[in-house]
Design an enzyme around this catalytic site. Structure first.
Site, PDB file in Angstrom:
ATOM      1  N   TYR A  99       0.813  -1.218   0.000  1.00  9.10           N
ATOM      2  CA  TYR A  99       0.000   0.000   0.000  1.00  9.10           C
ATOM      3  C   TYR A  99       0.851   1.274   0.000  1.00  9.10           C
ATOM      4  O   TYR A  99       0.578   2.194  -0.794  1.00  9.10           O
ATOM      5  CB  TYR A  99      -0.979  -0.007   1.170  1.00  9.10           C
ATOM      6  CG  TYR A  99      -1.801   1.253   1.258  1.00  9.10           C
ATOM      7  CD1 TYR A  99      -2.663   1.615   0.226  1.00  9.10           C
ATOM      8  CD2 TYR A  99      -1.694   2.115   2.352  1.00  9.10           C
ATOM      9  CE1 TYR A  99      -3.400   2.786   0.284  1.00  9.10           C
ATOM     10  CE2 TYR A  99      -2.429   3.282   2.423  1.00  9.10           C
ATOM     11  CZ  TYR A  99      -3.278   3.616   1.389  1.00  9.10           C
ATOM     12  OH  TYR A  99      -4.000   4.782   1.443  1.00  9.10           O
ATOM     13  N   GLU A 150       1.497   6.400  -7.088  1.00  8.25           N
ATOM     14  CA  GLU A 150       0.444   7.356  -7.438  1.00  8.25           C
ATOM     15  C   GLU A 150       0.986   8.780  -7.414  1.00  8.25           C
ATOM     16  O   GLU A 150       0.684   9.588  -8.305  1.00  8.25           O
ATOM     17  CB  GLU A 150      -0.725   7.211  -6.471  1.00  8.25           C
ATOM     18  CG  GLU A 150      -1.512   5.917  -6.651  1.00  8.25           C
ATOM     19  CD  GLU A 150      -2.434   5.612  -5.488  1.00  8.25           C
ATOM     20  OE1 GLU A 150      -3.111   4.575  -5.533  1.00  8.25           O
ATOM     21  OE2 GLU A 150      -2.474   6.413  -4.524  1.00  8.25           O
TER      22      GLU A 150
END
EC number: 4.2.1.134
Length: 232
Positions: A156, A163
């Site tokens: 994560y 991102e």
């Protein structure tokens, strides 16, 4: 005579579980297809396959991520037990990156970071949907439970970094083409690269909140609690 009992398959609980099972199965099949397609393409074409990842599987990825918005409705109406805000943050992260940052800029679609992001997202989702799908029908495997509650810990944060890098790489194109930048009355304007820079900071704040929630959930599910000393 008393009211007749409904058959098991007509009872609300059964219908809810059947719906969730089908939903998780569809998502698992979609993400498995994407991951398998990417793997086969990489071994067939090498690094060249990374450049056109979005063109090869972007449509299916957008479909899977769009359908995943149903999970917010599931939580809101109570058919799925989860916290709304953390799930909302996770979903909006992906929707913004996929639809706003990547889909709107053709130049970004050819970046290696898109392939990296898709690998991370699909790894997490394949495990998560497998675990959820089996849990709905009462099947539990210790290894799968541990994996579903542990795999996200290294991946994560890497997703968030990828991102953020995708946003960073997209900024020059948003500045050049003026995509989503709008001129408003009274000498006001919305300069979208500034919006992305603000969102970039919010991305890491949201990561801390989501990571804390997922870690707390992992502790509860795996039963990892502090050992309390017995009073003499």
């Amino acid at each position: 005579m008393g009211p007749l009992a409904l058959p098991a398959w007509l009872q609300p609980r059964y219908r809810k579980n059947a719906y969730l099972f089908i939903y998780y199965l569809i998502q698992f099949c979609g993400h498995s297809w994407i991951f398998t397609n990417m793997t086969v393409r990489f071994f067939s074409f090498g690094k060249d396959s990374m450049v056109d990842t979005f063109y090869a599987i972007g449509l299916v990825m957008r479909l899977c991520q769009s359908v995943s918005l149903l999970e917010l409705l599931h939580i809101y109406v109570g058919i799925e037990s989860n916290h709304l805000l953390p799930r909302f943050l996770q979903l909006t992260e992906r929707i913004i990156i996929l639809f706003v940052v990547i889909t709107s800029q053709e130049e970004v679609q050819e970046k290696y970071v898109v392939c990296v992001l898709f690998v991370f997202w699909n790894l997490l989702d394949m495990v998560r949907y497998t675990y959820s799908m089996l849990s709905v029908i009462g099947i539990s495997y210790a290894v799968l439970t541990w994996l579903s509650q542990t795999l996200w810990m290294p991946i994560y944060p890497l997703c968030v970094l990828a991102e953020a890098f995708a946003i960073y790489q997209s900024l020059p194109y948003f500045e050049s083409f003026g995509t989503y930048s709008t001129k408003l009355p009274f000498d006001l304007s919305i300069y979208f690269p500034y919006v992305l820079k603000i969102y970039l900071m919010m991305l890491f704040i949201g990561m801390y909140f989501t990571y804390s929630h997922l870690y707390s959930e992992r502790r509860d599910i795996l039963g990892i609690f502090p050992i309390k000393k017995k009073k003499m």
